[in-house]
Design a protein around this motif. Structure first.
Motif, PDB file in Angstrom:
ATOM      1  N   GLY A  33       0.818  -1.207   0.000  1.00 12.47           N
ATOM      2  CA  GLY A  33       0.000   0.000   0.000  1.00 12.47           C
ATOM      3  C   GLY A  33       0.844   1.245   0.000  1.00 12.47           C
ATOM      4  O   GLY A  33       2.052   1.203  -0.235  1.00 12.47           O
ATOM      5  N   ASP A  34       0.177   2.376   0.282  1.00  7.42           N
ATOM      6  CA  ASP A  34       0.896   3.640   0.363  1.00  7.42           C
ATOM      7  C   ASP A  34       0.245   4.549   1.396  1.00  7.42           C
ATOM      8  O   ASP A  34      -0.897   4.361   1.788  1.00  7.42           O
ATOM      9  CB  ASP A  34       0.990   4.337  -0.988  1.00  7.42           C
ATOM     10  N   TRP A  35       1.021   5.506   1.826  1.00  7.66           N
ATOM     11  CA  TRP A  35       0.581   6.553   2.747  1.00  7.66           C
ATOM     12  C   TRP A  35       1.055   7.849   2.111  1.00  7.66           C
ATOM     13  O   TRP A  35       2.229   7.961   1.745  1.00  7.66           O
ATOM     14  CB  TRP A  35       1.221   6.320   4.105  1.00  7.66           C
ATOM     15  N   THR A  36       0.164   8.806   1.933  1.00  9.62           N
ATOM     16  CA  THR A  36       0.536  10.026   1.217  1.00  9.62           C
ATOM     17  C   THR A  36       0.350  11.268   2.074  1.00  9.62           C
ATOM     18  O   THR A  36      -0.380  11.259   3.073  1.00  9.62           O
ATOM     19  CB  THR A  36      -0.301  10.192  -0.066  1.00  9.62           C
ATOM     20  N   SER A  37       0.977  12.340   1.639  1.00  5.92           N
ATOM     21  CA  SER A  37       0.851  13.617   2.339  1.00  5.92           C
ATOM     22  C   SER A  37      -0.598  14.100   2.349  1.00  5.92           C
ATOM     23  O   SER A  37      -1.000  14.818   3.260  1.00  5.92           O
ATOM     24  CB  SER A  37       1.759  14.667   1.699  1.00  5.92           C
ATOM     25  N   ALA A  38      -1.393  13.678   1.371  1.00  4.28           N
ATOM     26  CA  ALA A  38      -2.810  14.080   1.321  1.00  4.28           C
ATOM     27  C   ALA A  38      -3.622  13.449   2.455  1.00  4.28           C
ATOM     28  O   ALA A  38      -4.705  13.928   2.775  1.00  4.28           O
ATOM     29  CB  ALA A  38      -3.421  13.687  -0.024  1.00  4.28           C
ATOM     30  N   GLU A  39      -3.082  12.401   3.096  1.00  2.00           N
ATOM     31  CA  GLU A  39      -3.793  11.693   4.162  1.00  2.00           C
ATOM     32  C   GLU A  39      -3.488  12.225   5.558  1.00  2.00           C
ATOM     33  O   GLU A  39      -4.077  11.761   6.530  1.00  2.00           O
ATOM     34  CB  GLU A  39      -3.455  10.200   4.122  1.00  2.00           C
ATOM     35  N   VAL A  40      -2.563  13.157   5.679  1.00  4.83           N
ATOM     36  CA  VAL A  40      -2.223  13.683   7.009  1.00  4.83           C
ATOM     37  C   VAL A  40      -2.936  15.014   7.214  1.00  4.83           C
ATOM     38  O   VAL A  40      -3.330  15.674   6.258  1.00  4.83           O
ATOM     39  CB  VAL A  40      -0.695  13.839   7.189  1.00  4.83           C
ATOM     40  N   PRO A  41      -3.128  15.426   8.468  1.00  6.48           N
ATOM     41  CA  PRO A  41      -3.810  16.700   8.724  1.00  6.48           C
ATOM     42  C   PRO A  41      -3.114  17.872   8.040  1.00  6.48           C
ATOM     43  O   PRO A  41      -1.890  17.878   7.878  1.00  6.48           O
ATOM     44  CB  PRO A  41      -3.733  16.837  10.250  1.00  6.48           C
TER      45      PRO A  41
END
Length: 183
Positions: free
Chosen positions: A112-120
Motif C-alpha cells: 500500500g501507500d501513505w501520502t501527504s494528502a492523508e495527514v492533517p
C-alpha cells in the motif's frame, strides 16, 4: 597543510553524499518485524519483513510499503503504522491498505501507500521529516496478541552512493593518519 586538505575533502564528500530533504528525493527503508520489538517484548513465532520508499518533498510525498509476514497467531486483526521511536509505543497514524483483517490469515503480504494528502493540513513536512528520522513503526496485531504481535521500526537504509562515499572518506582519513604517523 595535509590536515586542512583532509578536512576540506571530508566536508566536501559528506556534503555531496548527504540527501537534501528540502528537495524532491527518494529514500529507501527496510527492516524486520518481530515480537521482540514489541513494547514490552513478546514471545511469538511470527516473523516479518518490510520494504518502503518515500518519494517527493516535505509538502508532497508518498510512502510506498510492502510488509510480508508469516506465522501470526490465529488471525491478523489490525495492521497499521504508529508514531513512535524504537522502544516506545505511540498512536496509530495510518491503517495499512489492503490488509486481510479478520479473515483467518496468518501469513501474507500487505502492499500500500501513505501520502501527504492523508495527514492533517499543515502536518505534511513534520511527518515527512519524522519518517526520515525513523520515528514510525509497523505493527501487526492478532487475535492472540491484540496489543501487537509483530513490530518493525521504519528505518532508512543507506543509499549505495553514501556507503561508497563513506568508505572512500574513511580510506582517505586512514591514509592521512598513516602518513602523519610516519612523518
Amino acid at each position: 597543510m595535509k590536515p586542512l586538505w583532509a578536512v576540506a575533502a571530508f566536508s566536501t564528500a559528506l556534503t555531496a553524499l548527504t540527501p537534501v530533504a528540502a528537495n524532491a528525493a527518494t529514500f529507501n527503508f527496510a527492516g524486520s518485524l518481530s515480537g521482540s520489538q514489541e513494547v514490552p517484548p513478546i514471545d511469538s513465532p511470527a516473523t516479518g519483513f518490510f520494504e518502503g520508499t518515500l518519494n517527493g518533498d516535505p509538502d508532497n510525498w508518498t510512502f510506498n510499503y510492502k510488509v510480508t509476514f508469516a506465522d501470526i497467531s490465529q488471525s491478523l486483526i489490525l495492521a497499521h503504522i504508529h508514531r513512535g521511536n524504537r522502544g516506545e509505543n505511540g498512536p496509530v497514524v495510518h491503517n495499512l491498505d489492503n490488509a486481510p483483517l479478520n479473515q483467518g490469515v496468518t501469513s501474507g503480504t500487505i502492499v500500500g501507500d501513505w501520502t501527504s494528502a492523508e495527514v492533517p493540513a499543515g502536518a505534511s513536512a513534520a511527518v515527512f521529516n519524522r519518517l526520515l528520522d525513523n520515528g514510525y513503526y509497523f505493527n501487526l496485531h492478532s487475535t492472540v496478541f491484540r496489543g501487537g504481535e509483530l513490530r518493525g521500526q521504519i528505518e532508512r537504509t543507506p543509499e549505495p552512493a553514501t556507503v561508497v562515499g563513506l568508505a572512500l572518506v574513511s580510506g582517505m582519513l586512514l591514509r592521512l593518519r598513516r602518513s602523519t604517523v610516519d612523518s
